[in-house]
Design a protein around this motif. Sequence first.
Motif, mmCIF file in Angstrom:
data_model
loop_
_atom_site.group_PDB
_atom_site.id
_atom_site.type_symbol
_atom_site.label_atom_id
_atom_site.label_comp_id
_atom_site.label_asym_id
_atom_site.label_seq_id
_atom_site.Cartn_x
_atom_site.Cartn_y
_atom_site.Cartn_z
ATOM 1 N N THR A 101 0.834 -1.209 0.000
ATOM 2 C CA THR A 101 0.000 0.000 0.000
ATOM 3 C C THR A 101 0.867 1.256 0.000
ATOM 4 O OG1 THR A 101 -0.216 -0.038 2.423
ATOM 5 C CG2 THR A 101 -1.927 -1.135 1.142
ATOM 6 N N ARG A 102 2.004 1.218 0.671
ATOM 7 C CA ARG A 102 2.902 2.379 0.645
ATOM 8 C C ARG A 102 3.475 2.590 -0.753
ATOM 9 N NH1 ARG A 102 7.270 1.747 5.142
ATOM 10 N NH2 ARG A 102 7.646 3.973 4.683
ATOM 11 N N LEU A 121 0.669 4.125 -3.005
ATOM 12 C CA LEU A 121 0.466 5.535 -2.671
ATOM 13 C C LEU A 121 1.702 6.387 -2.980
ATOM 14 C CD1 LEU A 121 -1.354 5.026 0.743
ATOM 15 C CD2 LEU A 121 -2.385 5.970 -1.324
ATOM 16 N N ARG A 122 2.751 5.722 -3.424
ATOM 17 C CA ARG A 122 4.036 6.358 -3.720
ATOM 18 C C ARG A 122 4.614 7.072 -2.503
ATOM 19 N NH1 ARG A 122 6.070 6.017 -8.863
ATOM 20 N NH2 ARG A 122 7.936 6.574 -7.696
ATOM 21 N N ARG A 134 -1.865 12.955 -5.706
ATOM 22 C CA ARG A 134 -2.154 12.495 -4.344
ATOM 23 C C ARG A 134 -3.454 13.075 -3.793
ATOM 24 N NH1 ARG A 134 3.757 12.386 -2.214
ATOM 25 N NH2 ARG A 134 4.263 10.182 -2.460
ATOM 26 N N MET A 162 -5.881 10.322 -3.907
ATOM 27 C CA MET A 162 -5.559 9.090 -3.194
ATOM 28 C C MET A 162 -5.389 9.418 -1.707
ATOM 29 S SD MET A 162 -2.589 8.035 -5.913
ATOM 30 C CE MET A 162 -2.240 6.377 -5.317
ATOM 31 N N GLN A 163 -6.235 8.831 -0.878
ATOM 32 C CA GLN A 163 -6.163 9.097 0.552
ATOM 33 C C GLN A 163 -6.140 7.777 1.322
ATOM 34 O OE1 GLN A 163 -6.115 12.391 2.279
ATOM 35 N NE2 GLN A 163 -5.281 12.652 0.222
ATOM 36 N N VAL A 164 -5.798 7.865 2.609
ATOM 37 C CA VAL A 164 -5.664 6.656 3.418
ATOM 38 C C VAL A 164 -6.337 6.856 4.770
ATOM 39 C CG1 VAL A 164 -3.409 7.377 4.323
ATOM 40 C CG2 VAL A 164 -4.011 4.946 4.300
ATOM 41 N N VAL A 219 -7.421 4.111 0.547
ATOM 42 C CA VAL A 219 -6.811 2.908 1.102
ATOM 43 C C VAL A 219 -7.230 2.809 2.564
ATOM 44 C CG1 VAL A 219 -4.658 1.736 1.669
ATOM 45 C CG2 VAL A 219 -4.874 2.993 -0.491
#
Length: 302
Positions: free
Chosen positions: A68-69, A72-73, A101, A104-106, A192
């Motif tokens: 996952t890291r 997410l780069r 980004r 794309m969030q977590v 994520v």
Amino acid sequence: MTPVRTTSRTTSRTTSEQGRPLLELDGLRKEFGSRPVSVAVDDVSLTVYEGETLALVGESGCGKTTLTRLLLRLIEPTAGLVRFAGQDLGGLTPAQLRSVRKQMQVVLQDPYSSMNPRMRIADIVAEPLVTHDPAARGRRGRARTRERVGELLEAVGLDAGIQDRYPHEFSGGQRQRVSIARALAIEPRLVVLDEPTSALDVSVQARILDLLAELQQRLGLTYVFVSHNLAVVRQVADRVAVMRGGALVEVGEAADVFRRPRHAYTRRLLDAVPDPDPRTARRTAGLRAGAAGAAGAGDGPR
């Protein structure tokens, strides 16, 4: 172990039924250290489609968090590509990557660990807005941001009036709702969810899962749901990707993976899930035994 390589052709649904590919991982590999090298992610290829929930499962240490890291780069791969909405993230400048980004969030396992205890709820939820939108920092911007924070809190089932309170004043479930509100602040396409309910009791888990499902349907979100809890995964996933030793060993529709797992490791994971009804357990065991017999020597990756 030979990793399984999964593209849109290996799943039972067509691309049109699944939606367009949003996230594509191609031959991802991540090594740490040297002499000897530790391989955390081993040749992973995977497609995540718009609007779906892909569950990434496996035991602790199998490489889920590292993967996952990478997607997410947050860390760079040793080899392989990450494409988001068709764009290769490897060659982007920092400014270009920052723009991607926003989409794309977590949401992390422990909401308290991702919050500054000295910050008020308003500032925690607004932080992505302020980071990505300079207009949010001015006087008028601050007023609009506060209004937006109230809307986000209400969207996740909290009172807009809690903005001036601090994280320690809330329960674990409430803090997780704040984390979800924060993740949604800049209207991402991909979220994520890294063990988002594992620190919560069962009743709170159910409410958070219901909330996530509602938000996904309403906002058209795509989820990568990371978990070792297969009982939870059974409830939320459209597809399941099983990791072992840094590699993918099985990927498929959730119903197929749970009913007729093709890999021996997947069967062991499922057999470890307690079932309160022994009759169900016996029926499931019979189905798996039949599937294993049909597969013959097919315990290896497909």
